[in-house]
Design an enzyme around this catalytic site. Structure first.
Site, PDB file in Angstrom:
ATOM      1  N   HIS A 195       0.819  -1.214   0.000  1.00  0.00           N
ATOM      2  CA  HIS A 195       0.000   0.000   0.000  1.00  0.00           C
ATOM      3  C   HIS A 195       0.851   1.263   0.000  1.00  0.00           C
ATOM      4  O   HIS A 195       0.464   2.288  -0.538  1.00  0.00           O
ATOM      5  CB  HIS A 195      -1.033   0.005   1.137  1.00  0.00           C
ATOM      6  CG  HIS A 195      -0.441   0.281   2.468  1.00  0.00           C
ATOM      7  ND1 HIS A 195      -0.273  -0.687   3.413  1.00  0.00           N
ATOM      8  CD2 HIS A 195       0.065   1.421   3.003  1.00  0.00           C
ATOM      9  CE1 HIS A 195       0.294  -0.155   4.467  1.00  0.00           C
ATOM     10  NE2 HIS A 195       0.518   1.111   4.247  1.00  0.00           N
ATOM     11  N   ARG A 302     -10.491   2.743  -4.295  1.00  0.00           N
ATOM     12  CA  ARG A 302     -10.228   1.878  -3.135  1.00  0.00           C
ATOM     13  C   ARG A 302     -10.841   2.519  -1.898  1.00  0.00           C
ATOM     14  O   ARG A 302     -10.265   3.451  -1.335  1.00  0.00           O
ATOM     15  CB  ARG A 302      -8.719   1.766  -2.902  1.00  0.00           C
ATOM     16  CG  ARG A 302      -7.961   0.919  -3.894  1.00  0.00           C
ATOM     17  CD  ARG A 302      -6.512   0.777  -3.434  1.00  0.00           C
ATOM     18  NE  ARG A 302      -5.818  -0.256  -4.160  1.00  0.00           N
ATOM     19  CZ  ARG A 302      -5.097  -0.058  -5.260  1.00  0.00           C
ATOM     20  NH1 ARG A 302      -4.983   1.146  -5.765  1.00  0.00           N
ATOM     21  NH2 ARG A 302      -4.500  -1.068  -5.850  1.00  0.00           N
ATOM     22  N   ARG A 338     -14.978   0.149  -5.471  1.00  0.00           N
ATOM     23  CA  ARG A 338     -14.718  -1.198  -4.981  1.00  0.00           C
ATOM     24  C   ARG A 338     -15.181  -1.274  -3.533  1.00  0.00           C
ATOM     25  O   ARG A 338     -14.808  -0.413  -2.711  1.00  0.00           O
ATOM     26  CB  ARG A 338     -13.220  -1.487  -5.064  1.00  0.00           C
ATOM     27  CG  ARG A 338     -13.002  -2.914  -4.689  1.00  0.00           C
ATOM     28  CD  ARG A 338     -11.792  -3.381  -4.016  1.00  0.00           C
ATOM     29  NE  ARG A 338     -10.846  -2.574  -3.393  1.00  0.00           N
ATOM     30  CZ  ARG A 338      -9.530  -2.765  -3.542  1.00  0.00           C
ATOM     31  NH1 ARG A 338      -9.084  -3.664  -4.365  1.00  0.00           N
ATOM     32  NH2 ARG A 338      -8.679  -2.039  -2.864  1.00  0.00           N
ATOM     33  N   ASN A 460      -2.292  -7.297  -8.560  1.00  0.00           N
ATOM     34  CA  ASN A 460      -1.418  -7.213  -7.373  1.00  0.00           C
ATOM     35  C   ASN A 460      -1.598  -8.468  -6.523  1.00  0.00           C
ATOM     36  O   ASN A 460      -0.636  -9.073  -6.065  1.00  0.00           O
ATOM     37  CB  ASN A 460      -1.763  -5.984  -6.530  1.00  0.00           C
ATOM     38  CG  ASN A 460      -1.658  -4.710  -7.325  1.00  0.00           C
ATOM     39  OD1 ASN A 460      -1.008  -4.690  -8.367  1.00  0.00           O
ATOM     40  ND2 ASN A 460      -2.284  -3.648  -6.862  1.00  0.00           N
ATOM     41  N   ASP A 461      -2.855  -8.831  -6.345  1.00  0.00           N
ATOM     42  CA  ASP A 461      -3.131 -10.049  -5.583  1.00  0.00           C
ATOM     43  C   ASP A 461      -3.014 -11.293  -6.449  1.00  0.00           C
ATOM     44  O   ASP A 461      -2.490 -12.310  -6.006  1.00  0.00           O
ATOM     45  CB  ASP A 461      -4.531  -9.974  -4.955  1.00  0.00           C
ATOM     46  CG  ASP A 461      -4.519  -9.123  -3.694  1.00  0.00           C
ATOM     47  OD1 ASP A 461      -3.579  -9.284  -2.897  1.00  0.00           O
ATOM     48  OD2 ASP A 461      -5.417  -8.297  -3.528  1.00  0.00           O
ATOM     49  N   CYS A 508      -7.077  -3.533 -12.983  1.00  0.00           N
ATOM     50  CA  CYS A 508      -6.799  -2.373 -12.144  1.00  0.00           C
ATOM     51  C   CYS A 508      -5.589  -2.597 -11.235  1.00  0.00           C
ATOM     52  O   CYS A 508      -5.263  -1.738 -10.429  1.00  0.00           O
ATOM     53  CB  CYS A 508      -8.027  -1.992 -11.333  1.00  0.00           C
ATOM     54  SG  CYS A 508      -8.571  -3.327 -10.262  1.00  0.00           S
TER      55      CYS A 508
HETATM   56  C1  PEP Z   1      -5.094  -5.798  -6.873  1.00  0.00           C
HETATM   57  O1  PEP Z   1      -4.993  -6.700  -6.050  1.00  0.00           O
HETATM   58  O2  PEP Z   1      -4.547  -5.826  -8.001  1.00  0.00           O
HETATM   59  C2  PEP Z   1      -5.863  -4.582  -6.548  1.00  0.00           C
HETATM   60  C3  PEP Z   1      -6.086  -3.664  -7.459  1.00  0.00           C
HETATM   61  O3  PEP Z   1      -6.308  -4.442  -5.274  1.00  0.00           O
HETATM   62  P1  PEP Z   1      -5.379  -4.000  -4.026  1.00  0.00           P
HETATM   63  O4  PEP Z   1      -4.048  -3.569  -4.560  1.00  0.00           O
HETATM   64  O5  PEP Z   1      -6.085  -2.891  -3.333  1.00  0.00           O
HETATM   65  O6  PEP Z   1      -5.310  -5.258  -3.238  1.00  0.00           O
HETATM   66 MG    MG Z   2      -6.358  -6.739  -4.402  1.00  0.00          MG
END
Ligand code: PEP
Ligand code: MG
Length: 586
Positions: A195, A302, A338, A460-461, A508
């Site tokens: 983050h 977010r 989201r 990202n996840d 995203c």
């Molecule tokens: C992701 O996981 O790609 C995402 C956009 O959500 P976050 O980064 O907030 O987990």
């Molecule tokens: Mg995520």
């Protein structure tokens, strides 16, 4: 003697170059002796202690008011918790009676009493109370600073432009950094998609994370260069190094200025395939940057930052006002809200969620919301009400299978029914999407596509779960490979399944803003790219410089390769051909 130049390598988190002085966050160590006083001095010592409390109170109120004015009162609530600590009569009386009985200076008595409180609180079983330890620590330092007369600049009162050096930054630190004199930051821990890195991008300042040793190698006031593009921090640079980076900085500024010309141009390929280029935001105030970059709307809002830096949970009215204002400001373009994605590296103190061994795989995001329908429904009601005021869509994070998605949709239906009964207007046709960020969701996206209007791939996840690489752990960051064949195959599966069911597919995660991979994603058929505003124009530049047909060929070729490193090499070569200016600056 001239200090030696040292180059520290970390993980590039946000591009650009900043040159300036280091400011070590939380570097304070107080040296306090057991100063004896005489019985005659007790009265003046107690008076000094009381004066310090008044002074600290005034400081806290000042900060609270400033943050409240600039960012809204909810964000200032953390300082109410700090005020409560110094107004606690039990604590104050204990300090005073110890000064009287033990005949010791106020500062060492205060330190003892605080230490006792912190010790006791750290051991209690209640997560909420344990989290108060950091409040007590923060306030304790402030009081000690005043007692010792050591005035120190803090994040809130920075007068000079500085580069922040920290082990890690909490969401409350980054919130305070908004609009402050911070020109860059670097941390010991963290990865490209933690983050802190995401916040650096939205603050539009260069950042390097995961250096591991930055807090031990850099001293307060050291002269530094932060190269956020290449993940380097140069401590005590030589004259020649400074000159080189000043030149690079100018070149980077010129490159960015050139890209500005793209703002007004539409985002399509040479053969006119229109791509939606949207922006990610963390806070409602980020909308200005979305507008100034002329994005095609907001692809990811977010909302969890809304729950941070406060003691209580946001009310439906607060949610509603924030979403309505974002929807109105971005109108006629749209925003995808989201729903709450608590957990992972985003902990929210007002919700008292216990820390877990594996927070990214634990009670987070939609799992939390389904278990706490009270919190979920409040947000859904607000989103629906705000949908009457603009072009608003919503999506759920961390969906891992169709059951979860159906449950979330069922709750949404209940909330819609409630609103209808209350004759409250909302967009009956509001579009609902699922984030695809768990491999099980990607692999069953054919089934999920029947339940939603769109997909947004959260890479990202998705990358961390596919490759079993914790996205915030700098030690294994070398394994966090967006171009890994497994990741590309999953992305292709999601896009193909979405298209087969006639729904659009966006992305995203940070990967959508990585110019090296733009061509491959385009060729895989991605319909929407949602990036931090600072990455957006690079992505647009590439999309406008290539035909969809050629991008498809690059993607097809990439899918035949066996390792991430080969795919990245191919992508870089193609980028050099299509947009050499971008290739040179990343
Ligand atoms: C992701 O996981 O790609 C995402 C956009 O959500 P976050 O980064 O907030 O987990
Ligand atoms: Mg995520």
């Amino acid at each position: 003697m001239k200090k030696k130049e040292v180059v520290l390598q970390g993980i590039p988190a946000a591009p650009g170059i900043s040159i300036g002085r280091a400011y070590l966050l939380d570097s304070e160590e107080f040296v306090i002796s057991r100063r004896k006083i005489t019985p005659k001095e007790v009265e003046s010592e107690v008076a000094k202690f009381n004066r310090c409390l008044v002074e600290t109170r005034r400081e806290l109120l000042d900060i609270k008011n400033k943050i409240s004015e600039e960012m809204g009162s909810e964000h200032a609530e953390i300082f109410s918790a700090h005020l409560l600590v110094i107004e606690d009569p039990v604590l104050i009386n204990e300090v005073i009676s110890k000064i009287e009985k033990e005949l010791l200076g106020a500062e060492c008595v205060f330190l003892d009493v605080m230490g006792k409180y912190i010790n006791a609180l750290s051991k209690v079983n209640d997560e909420y109370l344990r989290e108060r330890v950091s409040d007590i620590n923060d306030v304790g330092k402030r009081v000690l600073r005043n007692l010792l007369g050591t005035k120190k600049e803090t994040l809130e009162t920075l007068k000079e432009k500085v580069i922040i050096i920290a082990y890690d930054l909490s969401p409350s630190d980054t919130a305070i950094m908004h609009k402050r004199n911070v020109i860059a930051f670097t941390t010991d821990i963290g990865g490209k998609t933690s983050h802190t890195a995401i916040m650096a991008k939205s603050l539009e300042i260069p950042a390097v994370v995961g250096i591991e040793v930055v807090t031990s190698k850099v001293k307060n006031g050291d002269f530094l260069i932060v190269d956020g593009t290449h993940g380097k921090v140069i401590v005590n640079p030589r004259e020649a190094t400074i000159k080189k980076y000043e030149r690079d900085k100018k070149r980077f500024a010129a490159f960015e200025k050139n890209l500005d010309a793209l703002k007004e141009l539409p985002c399509h390929t040479l053969d006119r395939r229109r791509i939606v280029l949207a922006a990610n935001i963390e806070l409602p105030e980020d909308v200005s940057s979305v507008l100034s970059h002329n994005a095609d709307g907001i692809g990811l809002y977010r909302t969890e930052y809304f729950y941070m830096n406060r003691k209580d949970i946001p009310t439906e009215e607060e949610h509603y006002n924030a979403y309505k204002s974002v929807a109105e400001r971005i109108h006629p373009k749209g925003v995808i809200i989201r729903t709450l994605d608590l957990g992972g590296d985003k902990f929210l103190s007002p919700l008292h969620v216990p820390r877990e061994m594996n927070p990214f795989m634990g009670w987070r995001a939609i799992r939390f919301c389904l278990a706490r329908p009270d919190i979920f429904k409040t947000q859904l009601r607000a989103i629906l009400r705000a949908s009457a005021h603009g072009n608003l869509k919503m999506m759920y994070p961390m969906i891992s299978g169709v059951e979860e998605l159906r449950k979330a949709n069922a709750i949404l239906q209940e909330v819609k029914e409630e609103l209808r009964k209350e004759s409250i207007k909302f967009d009956e046709d509001i579009k609902v999407g699922a984030m695809i960020e768990v491999p099980s969701a990607a692999l069953t996206s054919d089934v999920l596509a029947d339940e939603v209007d769109f997909f947004s791939i959260g890479t990202n996840d998705l990358i961390q779960y596919t490759l079993a690489v914790d996205r915030v752990n700098e030690k294994i960051a070398y394994l966090y490979e967006p171009a890994h064949p497994a990741v590309l195959r999953l992305i292709k599966t999601v896009i193909d399944n979405g298209h087969a069911k006639n729904i659009w597919v966006g992305m995203c995660g940070e990967m959508a803003g990585d110019p090296i991979l733009t061509m491959i994603l385009l060729g895989l058929g991605l319909d929407e790219f949602s990036t931090s505003p600072i990455n957006m124009l690079e992505v647009k530049r590439i999309i406008r410089a290539v035909s969809y047909e050629d991008a498809k060929k690059v993607a097809e070729k990439a899918l035949t390769l066996s390792a991430g490193i080969e795919i990245e090499k191919l992508a870089r070569e193609k980028l050099k051909e299509v947009a050499p200016d971008i290739a040179m600056n990343i």
